[in-house]
Design a protein around this motif. Structure first.
Motif, PDB file in Angstrom:
ATOM      1  N   ARG A  94       0.832  -1.211   0.000  1.00 40.03           N
ATOM      2  CA  ARG A  94       0.000   0.000   0.000  1.00 40.03           C
ATOM      3  C   ARG A  94       0.864   1.257   0.000  1.00 40.03           C
ATOM      4  NH1 ARG A  94      -5.107  -0.952   0.040  1.00 40.03           N
ATOM      5  NH2 ARG A  94      -5.927  -2.912   0.905  1.00 40.03           N
ATOM      6  N   GLU A  95       2.037   1.155   0.604  1.00 38.72           N
ATOM      7  CA  GLU A  95       2.972   2.271   0.641  1.00 38.72           C
ATOM      8  C   GLU A  95       4.293   1.840   0.026  1.00 38.72           C
ATOM      9  OE1 GLU A  95       3.257   3.338   4.708  1.00 38.72           O
ATOM     10  OE2 GLU A  95       1.219   4.139   4.833  1.00 38.72           O
ATOM     11  N   ARG A  96       5.072   2.794  -0.410  1.00 37.83           N
ATOM     12  CA  ARG A  96       6.368   2.458  -1.013  1.00 37.83           C
ATOM     13  C   ARG A  96       7.264   1.745  -0.010  1.00 37.83           C
ATOM     14  NH1 ARG A  96       8.454   6.763  -5.509  1.00 37.83           N
ATOM     15  NH2 ARG A  96       6.431   7.121  -6.538  1.00 37.83           N
ATOM     16  N   SER A  97       8.043   0.828  -0.541  1.00 35.89           N
ATOM     17  CA  SER A  97       8.964   0.081   0.309  1.00 35.89           C
ATOM     18  C   SER A  97      10.149   0.964   0.690  1.00 35.89           C
ATOM     19  CB  SER A  97       9.473  -1.161  -0.429  1.00 35.89           C
ATOM     20  OG  SER A  97      10.571  -1.738   0.255  1.00 35.89           O
ATOM     21  N   ASP A 101      12.112   4.718  -4.550  1.00 37.09           N
ATOM     22  CA  ASP A 101      11.813   5.360  -5.831  1.00 37.09           C
ATOM     23  C   ASP A 101      10.902   4.530  -6.735  1.00 37.09           C
ATOM     24  OD1 ASP A 101      13.466   7.531  -5.145  1.00 37.09           O
ATOM     25  OD2 ASP A 101      15.251   6.470  -5.880  1.00 37.09           O
ATOM     26  N   THR A 102      10.502   3.374  -6.258  1.00 34.07           N
ATOM     27  CA  THR A 102       9.647   2.490  -7.058  1.00 34.07           C
ATOM     28  C   THR A 102       8.190   2.698  -6.660  1.00 34.07           C
ATOM     29  OG1 THR A 102      11.428   0.855  -7.200  1.00 34.07           O
ATOM     30  CG2 THR A 102       9.195   0.094  -7.693  1.00 34.07           C
ATOM     31  N   PRO A 103       7.313   3.000  -7.616  1.00 36.92           N
ATOM     32  CA  PRO A 103       5.910   3.255  -7.272  1.00 36.92           C
ATOM     33  C   PRO A 103       5.174   1.982  -6.870  1.00 36.92           C
ATOM     34  CG  PRO A 103       6.174   3.238  -9.648  1.00 36.92           C
ATOM     35  CD  PRO A 103       7.558   3.130  -9.072  1.00 36.92           C
ATOM     36  N   THR A 104       4.106   2.166  -6.139  1.00 28.70           N
ATOM     37  CA  THR A 104       3.231   1.040  -5.826  1.00 28.70           C
ATOM     38  C   THR A 104       2.212   0.878  -6.950  1.00 28.70           C
ATOM     39  OG1 THR A 104       1.542   2.358  -4.685  1.00 28.70           O
ATOM     40  CG2 THR A 104       3.431   1.621  -3.373  1.00 28.70           C
ATOM     41  N   GLY A 128      -2.704   3.340 -10.100  1.00 30.20           N
ATOM     42  CA  GLY A 128      -4.121   3.289 -10.439  1.00 30.20           C
ATOM     43  C   GLY A 128      -4.794   1.951 -10.257  1.00 30.20           C
ATOM     44  N   TYR A 129      -4.165   1.047  -9.486  1.00 29.36           N
ATOM     45  CA  TYR A 129      -4.744  -0.282  -9.280  1.00 29.36           C
ATOM     46  C   TYR A 129      -4.888  -0.531  -7.770  1.00 29.36           C
ATOM     47  CZ  TYR A 129      -3.015  -0.350 -14.028  1.00 29.36           C
ATOM     48  OH  TYR A 129      -2.747  -0.013 -15.346  1.00 29.36           O
ATOM     49  N   PRO A 130      -5.923   0.009  -7.164  1.00 29.43           N
ATOM     50  CA  PRO A 130      -6.045  -0.006  -5.688  1.00 29.43           C
ATOM     51  C   PRO A 130      -6.188  -1.394  -5.087  1.00 29.43           C
ATOM     52  CG  PRO A 130      -8.068   0.811  -6.711  1.00 29.43           C
ATOM     53  CD  PRO A 130      -7.045   0.727  -7.805  1.00 29.43           C
ATOM     54  N   ASP A 131      -6.649  -2.355  -5.873  1.00 31.88           N
ATOM     55  CA  ASP A 131      -6.819  -3.713  -5.337  1.00 31.88           C
ATOM     56  C   ASP A 131      -5.574  -4.575  -5.464  1.00 31.88           C
ATOM     57  OD1 ASP A 131      -9.456  -3.140  -4.704  1.00 31.88           O
ATOM     58  OD2 ASP A 131     -10.210  -3.837  -6.642  1.00 31.88           O
ATOM     59  N   MET A 132      -4.547  -4.058  -6.114  1.00 34.55           N
ATOM     60  CA  MET A 132      -3.343  -4.859  -6.350  1.00 34.55           C
ATOM     61  C   MET A 132      -2.351  -4.709  -5.195  1.00 34.55           C
ATOM     62  SD  MET A 132      -4.082  -6.421  -9.035  1.00 34.55           S
ATOM     63  CE  MET A 132      -5.743  -6.226  -9.666  1.00 34.55           C
ATOM     64  N   VAL A 133      -2.723  -5.325  -4.084  1.00 35.66           N
ATOM     65  CA  VAL A 133      -1.881  -5.336  -2.886  1.00 35.66           C
ATOM     66  C   VAL A 133      -1.620  -6.787  -2.518  1.00 35.66           C
ATOM     67  CG1 VAL A 133      -1.706  -4.694  -0.456  1.00 35.66           C
ATOM     68  CG2 VAL A 133      -2.823  -3.140  -2.071  1.00 35.66           C
ATOM     69  N   ALA A 134      -0.368  -7.129  -2.366  1.00 43.43           N
ATOM     70  CA  ALA A 134      -0.001  -8.517  -2.052  1.00 43.43           C
ATOM     71  C   ALA A 134       1.181  -8.515  -1.089  1.00 43.43           C
ATOM     72  CB  ALA A 134       0.340  -9.289  -3.320  1.00 43.43           C
ATOM     73  N   GLU A 135       0.963  -9.053   0.103  1.00 47.25           N
ATOM     74  CA  GLU A 135       2.021  -9.185   1.098  1.00 47.25           C
ATOM     75  C   GLU A 135       2.286 -10.661   1.356  1.00 47.25           C
ATOM     76  OE1 GLU A 135       1.984  -5.621   4.302  1.00 47.25           O
ATOM     77  OE2 GLU A 135       0.332  -7.040   4.435  1.00 47.25           O
TER      78      GLU A 135
END
Length: 402
Positions: free
Chosen positions: A305-308, A313-316, A321-328
């Motif tokens: 959800r937030e940058r690592s 410098d790498t976007p999430t 524009g893909y709010p559901d693309m979260v994977a931990e």
């Protein structure tokens, strides 16, 4: 019991005695009260009630003192009082058992089962946890690897172990989240047969590309894929792993046509990425970080959800524009269902202390991971939500494990 209820019922007139009397009623009915009355034990609450209406506890005690509510009893015998007092004493002992249980735990060697081979990231973190729990709790905590069937064998072993807190499971998400959907026969129900102690750490999934490619960022790769359906080769391994599920979900949601190239694991994916056979790949950040630092592959996006902090410098994918693309890629400590709550709580408290330790925090950061503290209830809710989310992806894309 009905006589005892009536005896205490007469004590319910008017003042704070109502609370003490109803508390005793709960205990005498064979139920465990939700909490003590203002920190009092079951016995003290009963004695308070009795002392108001039986000020002289002796041979002459045959009737209660005046009480304004209800009919007066013909008589209350010493036997009834003794029975009621015995019940209150027993309830006090029952209420004190959880504290004693927590204080006594652990009473012998504790086994932490890792359902994966030695040397894997999950195994390494389990050993770090075991060492610190051993130091904190004064009994040996040893790690045993019971690999097989993508983690199912080791998870089954713990699910069927005695629920005394001396056999625990440290695992990544797969065996307790998506296994029921990925495999036809799984011999346990993780939500029913296991209880979470705590989440421990998490690792974001990162989308990577080749340094010499014409596309320089994630939008560029996506544009190419849309203009050239089926030509962009995406590597993943193993089937049904979180990196695979992320991209399967992305392709389905965005209607982009990728050529999926399966591998048995992440290592051969990296080899073919570096060799130029593949165009893009996904993997856990901790597993590809060394190749990223060496410039052998390049980061395109992270699925957090937030940058690592490792790749600031790498976007999430959320930013893109893909709010559901979260994977931990998370891991957690669990125990067999039925393990006493005080034991679960004690382990959770020690894990929270470990997670706050600066040396441990630095070690996790070096592995490109993040600490993920939780209460047992928070862990259960999180695991359930993850199971629902990724099981749907498995079903929608008809994914089966190798």
């Amino acid at each position: 019991m009905g006589s005892v209820r009536r005896m205490c019922g007469w004590a319910m007139a008017g003042d704070a005695t109502w609370k003490h009397s109803s508390y005793v009623l709960t205990i005498l009915a064979g139920e465990r009260p939700a909490r003590t009355m203002h920190g009092q034990s079951a016995l003290s609450a009963f004695v308070y009630c009795a002392s108001r209406y039986f000020p002289t506890i002796g041979d002459s005690m045959t009737t209660p003192q005046h009480h304004p509510a209800g009919d007066k009893p013909a008589g209350v015998t010493r036997r009834l009082f003794r029975h009621a007092l015995s019940a209150a004493v027993a309830a006090t002992l029952v209420c004190s058992m959880p504290l004693a249980m927590a204080q006594a735990y652990p009473s012998k060697v504790v086994k932490i089962i890792v359902p994966f081979p030695p040397g894997a990231a999950t195994d390494n973190m389990a050993r770090a946890l075991a060492l610190r729990l051993q130091t904190a709790l004064g009994q040996p905590f040893i790690v045993e690897n019971k690999a097989g069937a993508s983690g199912i064998l080791g998870t089954q072993f713990v699910a069927q172990s005695p629920a005394d807190g001396h056999t625990l499971l440290y695992t990544a998400s797969g065996p307790i989240s998506t296994a029921l959907k990925l495999y036809d026969k799984v011999p346990y129900d993780a939500d029913r047969d296991l209880v979470p102690v705590s989440l421990f750490i998490a690792n974001t999934v990162v989308v990577t590309g080749r340094p010499g490619a014409a596309q320089k960022d994630f939008p560029g790769y996506l544009k190419y894929a849309r203009e050239n359906p089926g030509k962009l080769k995406y590597g993943f391994g193993p089937a049904g792993g979180l990196p695979h599920l992320l991209m399967a979900n992305f392709a389905q949601q965005t209607k982009v046509d990728l050529t999926f190239v399966p591998y048995k694991g992440g290592a051969p994916v990296l080899v073919d990425m570096i060799g130029g056979t593949l165009d893009i790949a996904t993997g856990n950040l901790s597993e590809v970080n060394e190749q990223l630092k060496a410039g052998k592959i390049v980061p395109l996006a992270v699925a957090s959800r937030e940058r690592s902090p490792v790749l600031p410098d790498t976007p999430t994918l959320v930013e893109l524009g893909y709010p559901d693309m979260v994977a931990e890629a998370w891991s957690a400590l669990l125990a067999p269902a039925g393990t006493p709550e005080p034991v679960i709580r004690k382990l959770n408290e020690e894990m929270r202390k470990i997670q706050r330790d600066p040396a441990f925090m630095a070690d996790v950061a070096r592995q490109a991971a993040v600490i993920k503290p939780s209460t047992p209830d928070e862990a259960r809710r999180f695991i359930r939500a993850e199971t629902v989310k990724w099981s749907k992806v498995v079903s929608d894309n008809n994914i089966k494990a190798d």
